[in-house]
Design a protein around this motif. Structure first.
Motif, mmCIF file in Angstrom:
data_model
loop_
_atom_site.group_PDB
_atom_site.id
_atom_site.type_symbol
_atom_site.label_atom_id
_atom_site.label_comp_id
_atom_site.label_asym_id
_atom_site.label_seq_id
_atom_site.Cartn_x
_atom_site.Cartn_y
_atom_site.Cartn_z
ATOM 1 N N LEU A 173 0.667 -1.193 -0.194
ATOM 2 C CA LEU A 173 0.023 -0.287 0.001
ATOM 3 C C LEU A 173 0.984 0.832 -0.094
ATOM 4 O O LEU A 173 0.306 2.779 -0.867
ATOM 5 C CB LEU A 173 -1.196 0.252 1.747
ATOM 6 C CG LEU A 173 -2.325 -1.134 1.492
ATOM 7 C CD1 LEU A 173 -3.005 -1.085 2.454
ATOM 8 C CD2 LEU A 173 -2.830 -1.107 -0.133
ATOM 9 N N GLY A 174 2.027 0.956 0.085
ATOM 10 C CA GLY A 174 3.344 2.722 0.352
ATOM 11 C C GLY A 174 3.485 2.716 -0.832
ATOM 12 O O GLY A 174 4.338 3.992 -0.485
ATOM 13 N N LEU A 175 3.461 1.553 -1.457
ATOM 14 C CA LEU A 175 3.969 2.104 -3.148
ATOM 15 C C LEU A 175 3.792 3.520 -3.501
ATOM 16 O O LEU A 175 3.696 3.801 -4.387
ATOM 17 C CB LEU A 175 3.797 0.910 -4.056
ATOM 18 C CG LEU A 175 4.752 -0.458 -3.540
ATOM 19 C CD1 LEU A 175 4.529 -1.409 -4.808
ATOM 20 C CD2 LEU A 175 6.380 0.290 -3.828
ATOM 21 N N GLY A 176 1.917 3.775 -3.492
ATOM 22 C CA GLY A 176 1.255 4.576 -3.752
ATOM 23 C C GLY A 176 1.856 6.065 -3.112
ATOM 24 O O GLY A 176 1.502 7.159 -3.537
ATOM 25 N N LEU A 177 3.025 5.621 -1.903
ATOM 26 C CA LEU A 177 2.668 7.572 -1.275
ATOM 27 C C LEU A 177 3.951 7.678 -2.058
ATOM 28 O O LEU A 177 3.744 9.068 -2.406
ATOM 29 C CB LEU A 177 3.505 6.911 -0.278
ATOM 30 C CG LEU A 177 3.039 7.030 0.999
ATOM 31 C CD1 LEU A 177 3.369 6.220 2.529
ATOM 32 C CD2 LEU A 177 2.621 8.279 1.728
ATOM 33 N N GLY A 178 4.544 7.299 -3.022
ATOM 34 C CA GLY A 178 5.415 8.123 -3.781
ATOM 35 C C GLY A 178 4.982 8.605 -4.602
ATOM 36 O O GLY A 178 5.841 10.687 -5.213
ATOM 37 N N PRO A 179 3.995 8.267 -5.432
ATOM 38 C CA PRO A 179 3.686 9.253 -6.786
ATOM 39 C C PRO A 179 2.867 10.505 -5.559
ATOM 40 O O PRO A 179 3.053 11.678 -6.576
ATOM 41 C CB PRO A 179 2.562 8.509 -7.676
ATOM 42 C CG PRO A 179 3.749 6.768 -7.240
ATOM 43 C CD PRO A 179 3.878 6.732 -5.142
ATOM 44 N N SER A 180 2.338 10.031 -4.826
ATOM 45 C CA SER A 180 1.198 10.921 -4.203
ATOM 46 C C SER A 180 2.522 12.407 -3.571
ATOM 47 O O SER A 180 1.830 13.318 -3.796
ATOM 48 C CB SER A 180 0.566 11.022 -2.994
ATOM 49 O OG SER A 180 1.369 10.175 -2.228
ATOM 50 N N LEU A 181 3.687 11.764 -2.689
ATOM 51 C CA LEU A 181 4.940 12.966 -2.788
ATOM 52 C C LEU A 181 5.315 13.793 -3.840
ATOM 53 O O LEU A 181 5.395 14.960 -4.022
ATOM 54 C CB LEU A 181 5.749 11.905 -1.819
ATOM 55 C CG LEU A 181 5.388 11.109 -0.275
ATOM 56 C CD1 LEU A 181 6.236 11.145 -0.029
ATOM 57 C CD2 LEU A 181 4.797 12.997 0.955
ATOM 58 N N ALA A 182 5.856 13.257 -4.833
ATOM 59 C CA ALA A 182 6.044 13.761 -6.074
ATOM 60 C C ALA A 182 5.176 15.107 -6.753
ATOM 61 O O ALA A 182 5.266 16.392 -6.739
ATOM 62 C CB ALA A 182 6.510 12.594 -7.502
ATOM 63 N N ALA A 183 4.006 14.233 -6.197
ATOM 64 C CA ALA A 183 3.006 15.070 -7.208
ATOM 65 C C ALA A 183 2.916 16.780 -6.355
ATOM 66 O O ALA A 183 2.968 17.506 -6.309
ATOM 67 C CB ALA A 183 1.569 14.717 -7.741
ATOM 68 N N VAL A 184 2.962 16.458 -4.813
ATOM 69 C CA VAL A 184 2.792 17.723 -4.121
ATOM 70 C C VAL A 184 3.252 18.364 -3.950
ATOM 71 O O VAL A 184 3.549 19.309 -3.951
ATOM 72 C CB VAL A 184 2.064 16.900 -2.416
ATOM 73 C CG1 VAL A 184 3.078 17.646 -1.489
ATOM 74 C CG2 VAL A 184 1.591 16.530 -2.173
#
Length: 244
Positions: free
Chosen positions: A63-74
């Motif tokens: 589930l934590g794999l999705g954190l990376g793209p969201s952080l990059a977008a932020v």
């Protein structure tokens, strides 16, 4: 010195420009909070339903794999707001879509390292080797987590990922370890507070925390930029020692 008149209410006098700055910061925080909540809804739901999440490293690692793209977008959105404070909220989600694959490739190695370290801690902590190995594994997991955050900061600027990017960000995490420790502390406190009060926490905290984390991560990258440029210069020299 004049004294305030009895019965008169104190007023906060700010000019129009000051109010614009205040509301631009409020808008930025709210947009980041919305983006983090929407793009990480499965992870947030799982954290709310599962107690002692650290005992399930493989499940939460996926589930934590999705954190990376969201952080990059932020971080990309925050970078845009430094150039134009009227960037629309839709720009964050467009950045998420555009950076998703690249950010996932850059984030996955660090998630893998954290997952392996957490699994080893769960297995070895009750063995004879636990007292010697567990502290090393914890440090490795913390360095990997911070390196992943710095990598997402780098991707927000270049939108490219390579082995050299991963090496540079890991070096930045180690060289400016005190900024990395501050980032991890802020992120940890935010996660705990959001877990205790999900609605209020998600409405207030992520945007404030990630803004500080983003600034610290950029400072970490700036500190190693000369070393990274020097390494790039060596890589681009031919056998005669002349720049290519």
């Amino acid at each position: 010195m004049s004294t305030p008149v009895a019965g008169r209410r104190a007023r906060l006098n700010l000019d129009h420009g000051s109010w614009e700055v205040v509301w631009s910061h409020v808008h930025r925080v709210l947009v980041v909070n919305l983006g983090i909540t929407v793009t990480n809804a499965p992870l947030l739901l799982a954290l709310g339903m599962v107690h002692r999440a650290w005992q399930h490293p493989l499940f939460f690692g996926l589930l934590g794999l999705g954190l990376g793209p969201s952080l990059a977008a932020v971080f990309h959105y925050l970078q845009r707001t430094t150039e134009d404070d009227r960037v629309p909220a839709a720009d964050l989600f467009r950045g998420y879509q555009r950076l998703f694959t690249t950010a996932l490739l850059g984030w996955a190695p660090w998630v893998l390292l954290v997952t392996v370290a957490a699994t080893d801690v769960a297995v070895l902590r009750r063995t004879a080797f636990g007292p010697a190995l567990v502290p090393l594994l914890v440090v490795a997991a913390l360095v990997a987590t911070n390196s992943g955050v710095v990598t997402m900061t780098a991707l927000a600027d270049s939108a490219r990922v390579s082995p050299r990017t991963l090496l540079t960000t890991s070096y930045a995490s180690v060289r400016r370890w005190w900024l990395g420790l501050l980032n991890l502390t802020l992120l940890g406190i935010t996660v705990v507070l959001v877990n205790q009060a999900p609605l209020l926490g998600l409405a207030v905290l992520p945007g404030c925390t990630l803004f500080v984390v983003w600034r610290n991560s950029r400072a970490m990258l700036t500190a190693v930029a000369p070393a990274a440029d020097l390494a790039a210069g060596h890589c681009h020299r031919n056998s005669a020692g002349v720049p290519a």
